[in-house]
Design a protein around this motif. Sequence first.
Motif, short mmCIF file in Angstrom:
data_model
loop_
_atom_site.label_atom_id
_atom_site.label_comp_id
_atom_site.label_asym_id
_atom_site.label_seq_id
_atom_site.Cartn_x
_atom_site.Cartn_y
_atom_site.Cartn_z
N PRO A 164 21.94 82.23 43.30
CA PRO A 164 23.23 82.46 43.94
C PRO A 164 23.12 83.42 45.12
N GLY A 165 23.71 83.02 46.22
CA GLY A 165 23.74 83.85 47.41
C GLY A 165 22.64 83.58 48.41
N ARG A 166 21.54 83.02 47.97
CA ARG A 166 20.40 82.86 48.87
C ARG A 166 20.66 81.78 49.92
N ALA A 167 21.05 80.59 49.49
CA ALA A 167 21.35 79.54 50.46
C ALA A 167 22.60 79.89 51.27
N GLU A 168 23.57 80.54 50.62
CA GLU A 168 24.77 80.94 51.34
C GLU A 168 24.42 81.83 52.53
N ALA A 169 23.44 82.71 52.34
CA ALA A 169 23.05 83.63 53.42
C ALA A 169 22.46 82.88 54.60
N GLU A 170 21.83 81.74 54.35
CA GLU A 170 21.31 80.92 55.46
C GLU A 170 22.42 80.12 56.13
N ILE A 171 23.34 79.59 55.35
CA ILE A 171 24.31 78.63 55.87
C ILE A 171 25.54 79.28 56.48
N GLU A 172 26.13 80.26 55.79
CA GLU A 172 27.46 80.71 56.13
C GLU A 172 27.61 81.46 57.45
N PRO A 173 26.57 82.08 58.00
CA PRO A 173 26.75 82.67 59.33
C PRO A 173 27.04 81.64 60.43
N ASP A 174 26.63 80.40 60.23
CA ASP A 174 26.91 79.33 61.20
C ASP A 174 27.06 78.02 60.44
N VAL A 175 28.18 77.88 59.74
CA VAL A 175 28.40 76.71 58.91
C VAL A 175 28.34 75.44 59.74
N ARG A 176 29.00 75.43 60.87
CA ARG A 176 29.08 74.22 61.68
C ARG A 176 27.69 73.77 62.15
N GLY A 177 26.90 74.71 62.64
CA GLY A 177 25.58 74.37 63.11
C GLY A 177 24.66 73.91 62.00
N TRP A 178 24.75 74.57 60.83
CA TRP A 178 23.89 74.18 59.70
C TRP A 178 24.27 72.79 59.20
N LEU A 179 25.56 72.53 59.07
CA LEU A 179 25.98 71.20 58.61
C LEU A 179 25.53 70.12 59.58
N ALA A 180 25.71 70.35 60.86
CA ALA A 180 25.30 69.35 61.86
C ALA A 180 23.82 69.04 61.71
N GLY A 181 23.00 70.08 61.52
CA GLY A 181 21.57 69.86 61.36
C GLY A 181 21.21 69.17 60.06
N LEU A 225 32.73 66.42 62.53
CA LEU A 225 32.07 67.69 62.29
C LEU A 225 33.09 68.82 62.16
N ASP A 226 34.14 68.78 62.98
CA ASP A 226 35.19 69.79 62.88
C ASP A 226 35.82 69.79 61.49
N PHE A 227 36.05 68.59 60.95
CA PHE A 227 36.68 68.52 59.63
C PHE A 227 35.78 69.15 58.57
N TYR A 228 34.53 68.72 58.51
CA TYR A 228 33.63 69.26 57.49
C TYR A 228 33.43 70.76 57.66
N ALA A 229 33.19 71.19 58.89
CA ALA A 229 32.97 72.61 59.13
C ALA A 229 34.20 73.42 58.75
N GLY A 230 35.38 72.92 59.09
CA GLY A 230 36.60 73.63 58.75
C GLY A 230 36.78 73.82 57.26
N GLU A 231 36.42 72.77 56.48
CA GLU A 231 36.53 72.89 55.03
C GLU A 231 35.62 73.97 54.48
N GLU A 233 34.04 76.42 56.14
CA GLU A 233 34.33 77.76 56.68
C GLU A 233 35.46 78.41 55.88
N ARG A 234 36.37 77.60 55.38
CA ARG A 234 37.49 78.11 54.60
C ARG A 234 37.08 78.44 53.17
N THR A 235 36.28 77.58 52.55
CA THR A 235 35.96 77.75 51.12
C THR A 235 34.68 78.51 50.86
N GLY A 236 33.79 78.59 51.84
CA GLY A 236 32.44 79.06 51.57
C GLY A 236 31.62 77.96 50.91
N MET A 237 30.35 78.22 50.68
CA MET A 237 29.42 77.21 50.19
C MET A 237 29.11 77.31 48.70
#
Length: 328
Positions: A164-181, A225-231, A233-237
Amino acid sequence: MSQQPAPSPELTHRTVPSPAGRIHLVEQGTGPLVLLLHGFPESWYSWRHQLPVLAAAGFRAAAIDVRGYGRSSRPGDVAAYRMRELVEDNAAVVHALGERSAVVIGHDWGATIAANSALIRPDVFRAVGLLSVPYTPRGGPRPSEVFAGMGGGEEFYVSRFQEPGRAEAEIEPDVRGWLAGFYAAFSADTMPAPDAPDPHFAGPGATLRERFPGRRPGWLGEAELDFYAGEFERTGMSGALNRYRNMDRDWEDLADFDGAPVTQPSLFLGGSLDASTTWLADAVAAYPTTLPGLVSSHILDGCGHWIQQERPEEVNPILTDWLASLPV
């Protein structure tokens, strides 16, 4: 950032009670109920191309936000995301919609949840469709032991997601960019070449993102991408990632189903370029034993992981033909 796409006025959003607290769903159409389950990291929205088609074909299609995603409840306890809990969420949705039974169709993690829903609650789920991830009965060593042995000196993404927390630390600073990749890494038109470093793994001290492509797949426009990122960004990972953190618990919880087949009428759809399908080729070959009710099985040539979003023009008629063939 562009505005999120407006849902069709024919789509109905609602929340219903479940063991999670509440499950959010989007439904369209009338007729026999078809429950649609998304995978990681997605939402009900991953079925946007299927909802109107299933409705037009005479079905009541309901795409949920799985526990931990979107507008559904997000329990804080990691153990609340074990498979048996998710299966009971699905049964509760069916009953909350005033139905006694449903067909369940899932993609990615949703496919595994769908198969186990049919296995554990055959009184509710009368048929099952699996997209991208084949059914593999419970058995063998603990999943964590299997994944720890993959990749040689590199770390498999499933192992990386466990703490817990490890992947979140990679993803959550830039949710949109990580999801796109992440979406690009497993889409047919943008995935790395076979001889490139595998994005399922990270080298020592590295991140998964370092191996993601810089291009965006054709199915993923700005609005999507806006839809997924918005979800997220609001809920966290964490709610989404907690599914991975229960694989050993599931192995323990489902001991009574060791090696058990899913006997209801079933469907499988995979992509020829999707590692989730190709790595489990032996599971597909075992379907005469593990899915004895299999009605049809399809591998879409040149398709990646996000099958119902990459190739809806091929997936939709396969789904509607299979659904039409089922006894009501």
